[in-house]
Every structure is written in structure tokens, then in C-alpha cells.
Design a protein around this motif. Sequence first.
Motif, PDB file in Angstrom:
ATOM      1  N   ILE A  37       0.188  25.074  78.942  1.00 24.65           N
ATOM      2  CA  ILE A  37       1.553  25.562  78.714  1.00 24.65           C
ATOM      3  C   ILE A  37       2.485  24.408  78.365  1.00 24.65           C
ATOM      4  CG2 ILE A  37       3.576  26.585  79.842  1.00 24.65           C
ATOM      5  CD1 ILE A  37       1.581  28.449  81.338  1.00 24.65           C
ATOM      6  N   SER A  38       2.398  23.310  79.117  1.00 27.81           N
ATOM      7  CA  SER A  38       3.254  22.145  78.843  1.00 27.81           C
ATOM      8  C   SER A  38       2.996  21.584  77.455  1.00 27.81           C
ATOM      9  CB  SER A  38       3.019  21.053  79.886  1.00 27.81           C
ATOM     10  OG  SER A  38       3.433  21.477  81.146  1.00 27.81           O
ATOM     11  N   GLY A  39       1.707  21.465  77.101  1.00 27.25           N
ATOM     12  CA  GLY A  39       1.358  20.941  75.783  1.00 27.25           C
ATOM     13  C   GLY A  39       1.849  21.828  74.655  1.00 27.25           C
ATOM     14  N   ARG A  43       5.039  21.104  71.812  1.00 30.43           N
ATOM     15  CA  ARG A  43       4.819  21.268  70.372  1.00 30.43           C
ATOM     16  C   ARG A  43       5.654  22.430  69.808  1.00 30.43           C
ATOM     17  NH1 ARG A  43       0.661  19.165  72.952  1.00 30.43           N
ATOM     18  NH2 ARG A  43      -0.718  17.669  71.937  1.00 30.43           N
ATOM     19  N   GLN A  44       6.540  22.957  70.619  1.00 32.87           N
ATOM     20  CA  GLN A  44       7.420  24.073  70.255  1.00 32.87           C
ATOM     21  C   GLN A  44       6.638  25.323  69.866  1.00 32.87           C
ATOM     22  OE1 GLN A  44      10.285  22.541  67.442  1.00 32.87           O
ATOM     23  NE2 GLN A  44      11.105  21.105  68.930  1.00 32.87           N
ATOM     24  N   ILE A  45       5.500  25.507  70.509  1.00 34.97           N
ATOM     25  CA  ILE A  45       4.686  26.708  70.325  1.00 34.97           C
ATOM     26  C   ILE A  45       5.162  27.739  71.340  1.00 34.97           C
ATOM     27  CG2 ILE A  45       2.356  27.644  70.608  1.00 34.97           C
ATOM     28  CD1 ILE A  45       1.384  24.891  69.498  1.00 34.97           C
ATOM     29  N   ARG A 165     -17.704  34.972  66.535  1.00 37.27           N
ATOM     30  CA  ARG A 165     -17.444  36.358  66.153  1.00 37.27           C
ATOM     31  C   ARG A 165     -15.950  36.681  66.235  1.00 37.27           C
ATOM     32  NH1 ARG A 165     -21.526  36.189  69.673  1.00 37.27           N
ATOM     33  NH2 ARG A 165     -23.587  36.726  68.957  1.00 37.27           N
ATOM     34  N   PHE A 166     -15.379  36.376  67.393  1.00 35.51           N
ATOM     35  CA  PHE A 166     -13.998  36.773  67.648  1.00 35.51           C
ATOM     36  C   PHE A 166     -13.068  35.587  67.897  1.00 35.51           C
ATOM     37  CE2 PHE A 166     -16.720  40.252  69.136  1.00 35.51           C
ATOM     38  CZ  PHE A 166     -16.196  41.311  68.413  1.00 35.51           C
ATOM     39  N   ALA A 167     -13.613  34.458  68.322  1.00 38.33           N
ATOM     40  CA  ALA A 167     -12.745  33.356  68.725  1.00 38.33           C
ATOM     41  C   ALA A 167     -13.467  32.025  68.644  1.00 38.33           C
ATOM     42  CB  ALA A 167     -12.273  33.577  70.174  1.00 38.33           C
ATOM     43  N   THR A 168     -12.669  30.985  68.625  1.00 34.91           N
ATOM     44  CA  THR A 168     -13.155  29.628  68.823  1.00 34.91           C
ATOM     45  C   THR A 168     -12.959  29.312  70.295  1.00 34.91           C
ATOM     46  OG1 THR A 168     -12.509  28.983  66.594  1.00 34.91           O
ATOM     47  CG2 THR A 168     -12.800  27.206  68.206  1.00 34.91           C
ATOM     48  N   ILE A 169     -14.020  28.871  70.964  1.00 32.31           N
ATOM     49  CA  ILE A 169     -13.936  28.510  72.375  1.00 32.31           C
ATOM     50  C   ILE A 169     -13.488  27.059  72.443  1.00 32.31           C
ATOM     51  CG2 ILE A 169     -15.175  28.353  74.570  1.00 32.31           C
ATOM     52  CD1 ILE A 169     -14.945  31.234  73.283  1.00 32.31           C
ATOM     53  N   SER A 170     -12.521  26.790  73.326  1.00 33.89           N
ATOM     54  CA  SER A 170     -11.920  25.470  73.358  1.00 33.89           C
ATOM     55  C   SER A 170     -11.581  25.051  74.781  1.00 33.89           C
ATOM     56  CB  SER A 170     -10.643  25.509  72.502  1.00 33.89           C
ATOM     57  OG  SER A 170      -9.973  24.294  72.520  1.00 33.89           O
ATOM     58  N   THR A 171     -11.619  23.751  75.028  1.00 36.63           N
ATOM     59  CA  THR A 171     -11.044  23.217  76.260  1.00 36.63           C
ATOM     60  C   THR A 171      -9.542  23.050  76.044  1.00 36.63           C
ATOM     61  OG1 THR A 171     -11.271  20.906  75.595  1.00 36.63           O
ATOM     62  CG2 THR A 171     -13.172  21.918  76.738  1.00 36.63           C
ATOM     63  N   VAL A 172      -8.831  22.785  77.101  1.00 34.10           N
ATOM     64  CA  VAL A 172      -7.396  22.533  76.978  1.00 34.10           C
ATOM     65  C   VAL A 172      -7.166  21.332  76.062  1.00 34.10           C
ATOM     66  CG1 VAL A 172      -5.313  21.825  78.226  1.00 34.10           C
ATOM     67  CG2 VAL A 172      -6.808  23.592  79.199  1.00 34.10           C
ATOM     68  N   GLU A 174      -9.100  19.980  73.741  1.00 34.69           N
ATOM     69  CA  GLU A 174      -9.447  20.280  72.351  1.00 34.69           C
ATOM     70  C   GLU A 174      -8.376  21.139  71.687  1.00 34.69           C
ATOM     71  OE1 GLU A 174     -14.319  20.344  72.926  1.00 34.69           O
ATOM     72  OE2 GLU A 174     -13.170  22.208  73.116  1.00 34.69           O
ATOM     73  N   CYS A 175      -7.908  22.138  72.407  1.00 40.44           N
ATOM     74  CA  CYS A 175      -6.888  23.021  71.867  1.00 40.44           C
ATOM     75  C   CYS A 175      -5.617  22.246  71.525  1.00 40.44           C
ATOM     76  CB  CYS A 175      -6.574  24.139  72.863  1.00 40.44           C
ATOM     77  SG  CYS A 175      -5.266  25.255  72.314  1.00 40.44           S
ATOM     78  N   LEU A 176      -5.143  21.461  72.483  1.00 38.01           N
ATOM     79  CA  LEU A 176      -3.894  20.712  72.266  1.00 38.01           C
ATOM     80  C   LEU A 176      -4.056  19.678  71.147  1.00 38.01           C
ATOM     81  CD1 LEU A 176      -2.629  20.287  75.931  1.00 38.01           C
ATOM     82  CD2 LEU A 176      -1.836  21.924  74.197  1.00 38.01           C
ATOM     83  N   ALA A 177      -5.223  19.048  71.055  1.00 38.62           N
ATOM     84  CA  ALA A 177      -5.467  18.048  70.001  1.00 38.62           C
ATOM     85  C   ALA A 177      -5.406  18.676  68.610  1.00 38.62           C
ATOM     86  CB  ALA A 177      -6.808  17.358  70.224  1.00 38.62           C
ATOM     87  N   GLY A 178      -5.758  19.953  68.514  1.00 41.76           N
ATOM     88  CA  GLY A 178      -5.759  20.636  67.232  1.00 41.76           C
ATOM     89  C   GLY A 178      -4.424  21.239  66.830  1.00 41.76           C
ATOM     90  N   LEU A 179      -3.443  21.175  67.697  1.00 38.15           N
ATOM     91  CA  LEU A 179      -2.143  21.781  67.410  1.00 38.15           C
ATOM     92  C   LEU A 179      -1.156  20.749  66.898  1.00 38.15           C
ATOM     93  CD1 LEU A 179      -1.787  24.004  70.603  1.00 38.15           C
ATOM     94  CD2 LEU A 179      -2.399  24.771  68.296  1.00 38.15           C
ATOM     95  N   THR A 180      -0.273  21.207  66.031  1.00 35.53           N
ATOM     96  CA  THR A 180       0.782  20.338  65.535  1.00 35.53           C
ATOM     97  C   THR A 180       2.131  20.913  65.962  1.00 35.53           C
ATOM     98  OG1 THR A 180       0.863  21.564  63.449  1.00 35.53           O
ATOM     99  CG2 THR A 180      -0.546  19.598  63.520  1.00 35.53           C
ATOM    100  N   MET A 181       3.151  20.109  65.831  1.00 33.40           N
ATOM    101  CA  MET A 181       4.521  20.523  66.178  1.00 33.40           C
ATOM    102  C   MET A 181       4.926  21.687  65.285  1.00 33.40           C
ATOM    103  SD  MET A 181       7.189  19.805  68.082  1.00 33.40           S
ATOM    104  CE  MET A 181       7.305  18.090  68.517  1.00 33.40           C
ATOM    105  N   GLN A 182       5.516  22.710  65.884  1.00 36.69           N
ATOM    106  CA  GLN A 182       6.040  23.851  65.126  1.00 36.69           C
ATOM    107  C   GLN A 182       7.559  23.833  65.188  1.00 36.69           C
ATOM    108  OE1 GLN A 182       2.483  27.088  65.677  1.00 36.69           O
ATOM    109  NE2 GLN A 182       4.405  27.612  66.532  1.00 36.69           N
ATOM    110  N   GLU A 183       8.154  24.388  64.169  1.00 31.59           N
ATOM    111  CA  GLU A 183       9.618  24.503  64.159  1.00 31.59           C
ATOM    112  C   GLU A 183      10.022  25.959  64.184  1.00 31.59           C
ATOM    113  OE1 GLU A 183      11.468  22.178  61.120  1.00 31.59           O
ATOM    114  OE2 GLU A 183      10.077  20.535  61.451  1.00 31.59           O
TER     115      GLU A 183
END
Length: 183
Positions: A37-39, A43-45, A165-172, A174-183
Motif C-alpha cells: 500500500i505504501s509503495g 507512486r500515486q497509484i 491464465r488470469f494473472a501474473t503472480i508477484s511478490t511485493v 517485484e510488483c513495486l519494482a515494475g510500477l512507475t509514478m502515475q499522475e
Amino acid sequence: MARSALLNIDTQCSFFQRDFWEDSNFADFSRNMNTLISGCSERQIPVVDIFHVDESGPFSIASGFVTPMPFLTHKPTTTFHKHVHNAFTDTGLDNWLRRQNIDHVIICGMRTEQCCETTARVASDLGYQVTFVSEATLTFAMTWQGVTLDSDALHHRTETVLTGRFATISTVAECLAGLTMQE
């Protein structure tokens, strides 16, 4: 580039009232969820809280238990109430996500193999890219026909049926590393 939202599913005090509640994985779950949640917030997600509501019992509004678990301190971007296992049916979530131009949802929350998995499947069917952060989900042992699956087995089963099939399985991380700042 995908525009993301974090869906925090059913992380509510109602579960403390269930006879199957146990604390064994709760510390790791709450730490992982707070990090996620913090991450996302940094990133303004948008963080979307979703609560399960029934007409009676500990999941009813009247019970006073349909509130965030005490470890959660974030302010959600918006909140939805659901009455079925997935977060999309009759909630307005799909419309809200589309109005925000969101095409990627990140799933975390309570009951890995039920509400979290079902939401991931429906999200995928609706055309969203789905990241399932399994270590930020919590579940409890279940028994059927004399066979008990502990929470680790249920997590593994859910990851197995969702991945590819339905999703990419990720650790916290990995997930945060793949996200960029949103506006």
C-alpha cells in the motif's frame, strides 16, 4: 503504458469474528500489505478498499465490524461494498476503473482462494491486466472430504490456477519494482 490501481479486498475486522480465524500468518501478511500500500501510494497509484457486506452477522454494517483491520492506516482513494465473492459484480468498481483509465489491477487482501482469486479471474475476463500479490493475501486452512489444505497449500493452488491464465503472480518487491509514478 498501463495505468494501475491496487484493490485491497476484504481486509476487514469481520474476519476476527470467524471461528476459523488464526494469527499464524497475520504478521507477515500485514507487513507485506502495508509495504504494498505504501509503495503504491508513493507512486500515486489509487488504493481501492473493498469490503464484503452481508445482511446479518459479522459482515453486516450493523455489526460494526465492516471496518479496516487496525494495522491499516492508509486513506483509500475510494471504497466499494460487495455482496458476492468478486469485487466487480454490482459494485460500480468496473465503471470507476474505466473512468480513471485504469487497465491494470493489483490484487491483495483476505481469503486468497475465494474473494481475491475470484476478483482476479473476473478482472481478467473484463480485459484488465492483473497482478496477484500472493504474499499480500491471507487465508486459512480448509477441509473437505477429510483432506485439509493449509494456507500454504491454498496459496500454491491459487497461484497455480491463476498464473499464465488470469494473472501474473508477484511478490511485493517485484510488483513495486515494475510500477512507475502515475499522475
